[in-house]
Design a protein around this motif. Structure first.
Motif, short mmCIF file in Angstrom:
data_model
loop_
_atom_site.label_atom_id
_atom_site.label_comp_id
_atom_site.label_asym_id
_atom_site.label_seq_id
_atom_site.Cartn_x
_atom_site.Cartn_y
_atom_site.Cartn_z
N LEU A 1 -15.49 2.18 -1.28
CA LEU A 1 -14.60 1.15 -2.40
C LEU A 1 -15.17 0.96 -3.60
CD1 LEU A 1 -13.18 -1.59 -0.10
CD2 LEU A 1 -11.90 0.56 -0.51
N THR B 1 -4.64 13.40 2.52
CA THR B 1 -4.42 12.63 1.15
C THR B 1 -4.46 13.36 -0.14
OG1 THR B 1 -6.41 11.38 1.04
CG2 THR B 1 -4.40 10.26 2.30
N LEU C 1 -1.92 -1.83 -6.39
CA LEU C 1 -3.14 -1.97 -5.64
C LEU C 1 -3.75 -3.21 -5.66
CD1 LEU C 1 -5.68 -0.85 -4.06
CD2 LEU C 1 -6.52 0.13 -6.30
N TYR D 1 1.85 1.55 -3.29
CA TYR D 1 0.85 2.25 -4.19
C TYR D 1 0.72 3.47 -4.08
CZ TYR D 1 -3.89 2.77 -5.55
OH TYR D 1 -5.18 3.33 -6.34
N PHE D 2 0.57 4.12 -2.86
CA PHE D 2 0.40 5.55 -2.79
C PHE D 2 1.33 6.31 -3.07
CE2 PHE D 2 -2.78 3.80 0.76
CZ PHE D 2 -3.85 4.20 -0.02
N PHE E 1 0.98 -1.30 -0.01
CA PHE E 1 0.05 -0.03 0.02
C PHE E 1 0.75 1.15 0.12
CE2 PHE E 1 -3.81 -2.50 1.43
CZ PHE E 1 -4.80 -2.02 0.34
N TRP F 1 -9.44 7.24 -0.24
CA TRP F 1 -8.26 6.59 0.25
C TRP F 1 -8.16 7.03 1.49
CZ3 TRP F 1 -8.22 1.85 -0.52
CH2 TRP F 1 -7.83 1.21 -1.98
N PRO G 1 -10.61 9.15 -5.97
CA PRO G 1 -9.72 8.03 -5.05
C PRO G 1 -8.87 8.83 -4.11
CG PRO G 1 -9.71 7.54 -7.44
CD PRO G 1 -10.44 8.96 -7.26
N ILE H 1 -14.22 4.32 -5.40
CA ILE H 1 -12.91 4.35 -6.00
C ILE H 1 -12.86 3.38 -7.26
CG2 ILE H 1 -10.70 3.59 -5.24
CD1 ILE H 1 -11.27 4.17 -2.20
N ALA I 1 -10.88 6.29 3.96
CA ALA I 1 -10.84 4.59 4.42
C ALA I 1 -10.01 4.38 5.17
CB ALA I 1 -10.72 3.95 2.89
N PHE I 2 -8.81 4.72 5.12
CA PHE I 2 -7.54 4.27 5.92
C PHE I 2 -7.59 4.95 7.33
CE2 PHE I 2 -5.65 2.21 2.50
CZ PHE I 2 -4.79 1.38 2.97
#
Length: 332
Positions: free
Chosen positions: A86, A168, A60, A18-19, A15, A130, A126, A89, A133-134
């Motif tokens: 999700l 983010t 991802l 990915y970010f 992850f 994201w 997204p 996203i 979500a996190f």
């Protein structure tokens, strides 16, 4: 080290990768209507990420696959409880990918404007969700004793999670602006660098507030240290951009994004998804993991294939390392 811990670290690394990589993709997409003053400039922006954006999304897919195989209970609870965010996203990523492929299929301005809007929204949604979500994963959500999500959509839209989404979004915008400055020449480069300095200042304020709130919820000495270095890296990135050192600036934003994600995972461990309703419903690395034999097989597969994937992706970035500008884009 137990294999459950190993796979928690591997999921965190996936992850984080990915970010860091998709983060500047999202940033470039969000900046398309801001830095692209005409069609040729927008094509320059798209071409900066054209060779790599789809490869970045592989991180991802791999992270999701690792969650499913290593921690199936975590995967099931997360994807059922966070179904709507999700899904949004996923739809945004689909629209964004289609837009990259279809934008150039017709010459009409209205056609390109519609796909440019899809790229912008497919990057913005997204980038924000994201973070939402996190933040909820770390804060915890209402789970029953059998690990079922018992909350609603509004439970996910709490102030802490919304701050996470804003953080983010701002970090990825800054990351993208620095990447554009690193990959372009001419006027776009100068405008992107100036924007990176301004966006970085705002992102820094949001990131400090979010990380401070995070550490007030769940904290450890390692998480505090990572958060402090993340803040310093972002400050260094803005300073480097100000003096026209785009390479160092991009390194700084990449480190800031990576350490922000690392802070969240470090503060979360050994939990995977805390329960705010019933403590018995909390998912941990121990009670959500697959069998030891499954984790052992997966470890050997990861040892073999991870270096191959990293080498291939590194080669891709090396091949497409040169700067581009409006002069490289044909008029028609």
């Amino acid at each position: 080290m137990e294999l459950t811990t190993v796979w928690f670290l591997l999921v965190a690394v996936l992850f984080t990768g990915y970010f860091v990589l998709e983060g500047f993709d999202f940033g470039v997409g969000m900046l398309l209507p801001v830095l692209g003053r005409d069609d040729r400039e927008r094509r320059v922006l798209i071409n900066t990420i054209g060779p790599v954006w789809d490869g970045n999304e592989v991180w991802l897919i791999t992270a999701g696959g690792a969650m499913f195989a290593a921690f199936p209970e975590w995967y099931a609870t997360l994807f059922s409880g966070f179904y709507l965010p999700l899904l949004l996203i996923l739809l945004a990523l689909i629209a964004r990918g289609v837009a990259f492929e279809y934008r150039h299929k017709r010459p009409e301005a209205w056609w390109k404007r519609r796909w440019d809007t899809a790229i912008f929204l497919g990057s913005l949604v997204p980038a924000v969700l994201w973070g939402v979500a996190f933040a909820n994963i770390l804060r915890g959500v209402p789970l029953s004793a059998d690990h079922e999500y018992v909350g609603g959509l509004l439970d996910l839209l709490n102030p802490y999670a919304l701050l996470g989404g804003a953080t983010t979004g701002a970090l990825f915008l800054t990351h993208g602006a620095v990447f554009v400055a690193l990959k372009t020449v001419g006027d776009i480069r100068h405008r992107a660098r100036a924007l990176a300095v301004r966006a970085g200042a705002g992102a820094g304020v949001l990131a400090v507030a979010f990380l401070a709130w995070t550490l007030s919820i769940r904290s450890s000495a390692a998480a505090v240290a990572l958060a402090a270095v993340a803040a310093l890296a972002l400050l260094a990135a803005v300073s480097a951009a100000r003096v026209r050192r785009e390479g160092w600036a991009f390194t700084g934003t990449a480190v800031a994004v990576a350490l922000t994600v690392a802070t969240l995972f470090t503060a979360l461990y050994p939990n995977l998804l805390p329960s705010t309703a019933d403590p018995a419903g909390t998912l941990t690395a121990a009670n959500a993991a697959s069998t030891g034999y499954t984790l052992k097989i997966m470890t050997w597969v990861a040892v073999v294939f991870t270096p191959i994937v990293l080498a291939y992706q590194g080669w891709t970035y090396w091949v497409f390392r040169r700067r581009i500008g409006v002069a490289h884009i044909p008029r028609h």
